[in-house]
Motif scaffolding. Structure first.
Motif, PDB file in Angstrom:
ATOM      1  N   PRO A 193      44.179 -36.338 -22.307  1.00 45.48           N
ATOM      2  CA  PRO A 193      44.663 -35.674 -23.531  1.00 45.48           C
ATOM      3  C   PRO A 193      46.194 -35.685 -23.642  1.00 45.48           C
ATOM      4  N   ALA A 194      46.874 -35.530 -22.517  1.00 47.33           N
ATOM      5  CA  ALA A 194      48.341 -35.550 -22.545  1.00 47.33           C
ATOM      6  C   ALA A 194      48.845 -36.923 -22.981  1.00 47.33           C
ATOM      7  N   LEU A 195      48.225 -37.989 -22.455  1.00 48.76           N
ATOM      8  CA  LEU A 195      48.617 -39.340 -22.857  1.00 48.76           C
ATOM      9  C   LEU A 195      48.336 -39.580 -24.338  1.00 48.76           C
ATOM     10  N   GLY A 207      50.272 -40.559 -29.624  1.00 53.99           N
ATOM     11  CA  GLY A 207      50.172 -40.168 -31.027  1.00 53.99           C
ATOM     12  C   GLY A 207      51.501 -39.676 -31.581  1.00 53.99           C
ATOM     13  N   THR A 208      52.192 -38.868 -30.801  1.00 50.80           N
ATOM     14  CA  THR A 208      53.496 -38.352 -31.237  1.00 50.80           C
ATOM     15  C   THR A 208      54.512 -39.475 -31.357  1.00 50.80           C
ATOM     16  N   SER A 263      57.820 -42.867 -34.726  1.00 47.87           N
ATOM     17  CA  SER A 263      58.322 -44.194 -35.091  1.00 47.87           C
ATOM     18  C   SER A 263      58.126 -44.462 -36.584  1.00 47.87           C
ATOM     19  N   VAL A 264      57.021 -43.993 -37.151  1.00 47.59           N
ATOM     20  CA  VAL A 264      56.803 -44.153 -38.597  1.00 47.59           C
ATOM     21  C   VAL A 264      57.851 -43.353 -39.375  1.00 47.59           C
ATOM     22  N   ILE A 265      58.079 -42.128 -38.958  1.00 45.92           N
ATOM     23  CA  ILE A 265      59.069 -41.287 -39.641  1.00 45.92           C
ATOM     24  C   ILE A 265      60.468 -41.892 -39.508  1.00 45.92           C
ATOM     25  N   VAL A 313      51.716 -49.061 -42.847  1.00 47.99           N
ATOM     26  CA  VAL A 313      52.402 -47.829 -42.479  1.00 47.99           C
ATOM     27  C   VAL A 313      51.427 -46.657 -42.482  1.00 47.99           C
ATOM     28  N   VAL A 314      50.596 -46.582 -43.514  1.00 45.64           N
ATOM     29  CA  VAL A 314      49.610 -45.499 -43.586  1.00 45.64           C
ATOM     30  C   VAL A 314      48.621 -45.594 -42.427  1.00 45.64           C
ATOM     31  N   CYS A 315      48.149 -46.803 -42.121  1.00 40.42           N
ATOM     32  CA  CYS A 315      47.205 -46.978 -41.001  1.00 40.42           C
ATOM     33  C   CYS A 315      47.855 -46.627 -39.667  1.00 40.42           C
ATOM     34  N   PHE A 316      49.117 -47.030 -39.503  1.00 43.38           N
ATOM     35  CA  PHE A 316      49.830 -46.731 -38.258  1.00 43.38           C
ATOM     36  C   PHE A 316      50.007 -45.217 -38.100  1.00 43.38           C
ATOM     37  N   ALA A 317      50.379 -44.543 -39.187  1.00 49.56           N
ATOM     38  CA  ALA A 317      50.526 -43.084 -39.133  1.00 49.56           C
ATOM     39  C   ALA A 317      49.172 -42.419 -38.879  1.00 49.56           C
ATOM     40  N   ALA A 318      48.102 -42.945 -39.486  1.00 50.62           N
ATOM     41  CA  ALA A 318      46.762 -42.391 -39.260  1.00 50.62           C
ATOM     42  C   ALA A 318      46.344 -42.547 -37.799  1.00 50.62           C
ATOM     43  N   CYS A 319      46.702 -43.670 -37.192  1.00 49.50           N
ATOM     44  CA  CYS A 319      46.398 -43.870 -35.768  1.00 49.50           C
ATOM     45  C   CYS A 319      47.109 -42.816 -34.925  1.00 49.50           C
ATOM     46  N   GLY A 320      48.362 -42.546 -35.247  1.00 50.02           N
ATOM     47  CA  GLY A 320      49.104 -41.520 -34.511  1.00 50.02           C
ATOM     48  C   GLY A 320      48.447 -40.157 -34.659  1.00 50.02           C
ATOM     49  N   ALA A 321      48.036 -39.832 -35.874  1.00 48.79           N
ATOM     50  CA  ALA A 321      47.367 -38.549 -36.110  1.00 48.79           C
ATOM     51  C   ALA A 321      46.034 -38.491 -35.366  1.00 48.79           C
ATOM     52  N   MET A 322      45.299 -39.610 -35.363  1.00 53.50           N
ATOM     53  CA  MET A 322      44.004 -39.625 -34.678  1.00 53.50           C
ATOM     54  C   MET A 322      44.163 -39.465 -33.162  1.00 53.50           C
ATOM     55  N   PHE A 323      45.219 -40.025 -32.589  1.00 53.40           N
ATOM     56  CA  PHE A 323      45.473 -39.818 -31.162  1.00 53.40           C
ATOM     57  C   PHE A 323      45.690 -38.332 -30.879  1.00 53.40           C
ATOM     58  N   ASN A 324      46.436 -37.653 -31.746  1.00 56.38           N
ATOM     59  CA  ASN A 324      46.663 -36.221 -31.545  1.00 56.38           C
ATOM     60  C   ASN A 324      45.384 -35.416 -31.744  1.00 56.38           C
TER      61      ASN A 324
END
Length: 177
Positions: free
Chosen positions: A14-16, A21-22, A27-29, A149-160
């Motif tokens: 979970p930490a990884l 995800g963060t 990176s997107v922001i 960009v949207v897919c990349f951000a969604a991947c980050g959110a899904m990791f979190n």
């Protein structure tokens, strides 16, 4: 021994996921900031697609254009102006205040521009330019780029989200044990 590895893996994964995800979201922001924030500060942003201002402003650069009163533009300033349906950035050779026009020239061009630029065509003065940011701007303004960009951000959110789910699952197991 099995319980120890389960305990370590139960916290590590979970930490990884949270870190990955963060990092993806950051990176997107961070990649969106040079294209969006200057607009809130009053700058117009344009991508350089021709080599008329090289080497000062190379192809693929982004220029930030600030409003400027035509009478205040000095010789040597780089201005952005409308020419037909596109914005051009060239250096001012002479500001003809009485006539209400500029004589301009691209740094890479041998001759001054054929036509004077009327004050009405002025977009503003080039305040800054950044090489290679134009490629990023092209990416963010294309449909495919926006989807990436949207897919990349969604991947980050899904990791979190995955990290939270794994932590909750681990808490339930520990509560049931």
């Amino acid at each position: 021994m099995n319980r120890r590895s389960d305990a370590k893996g139960g916290k590590l994964i979970p930490a990884l996921c949270n870190v990955v995800g963060t990092l993806i979201l950051l990176s997107v922001i961070a990649s969106c900031l040079p294209v969006t924030v200057p607009r809130f500060m009053g700058y117009e942003i344009y991508n350089v697609v021709s080599g008329s201002m090289e080497p000062e402003i190379p192809v693929g650069s982004v220029i930030y254009v600030e409003e400027a009163a035509p009478e205040e533009v000095q010789e040597g300033d780089v201005i952005a102006f409308w020419s037909n349906d596109s914005v051009v950035a060239h250096r001012v050779v002479k500001n003809k205040v009485v006539e209400g026009s500029f004589v301009t020239k691209g740094d890479a061009n041998a001759e001054e521009d054929m036509n004077d630029i009327d004050y009405e065509a002025l977009v503003g003065r080039v305040a800054a330019h950044y090489p290679m940011l134009g490629e990023l701007m092209i990416l963010y303004t294309s449909s495919v780029g926006k989807a990436y960009v949207v897919c990349f951000a969604a991947c980050g959110a899904m990791f979190n989200i995955l990290a939270g789910t794994l932590r909750e699952r681990r808490r339930r197991r520990q509560a049931n044990a």
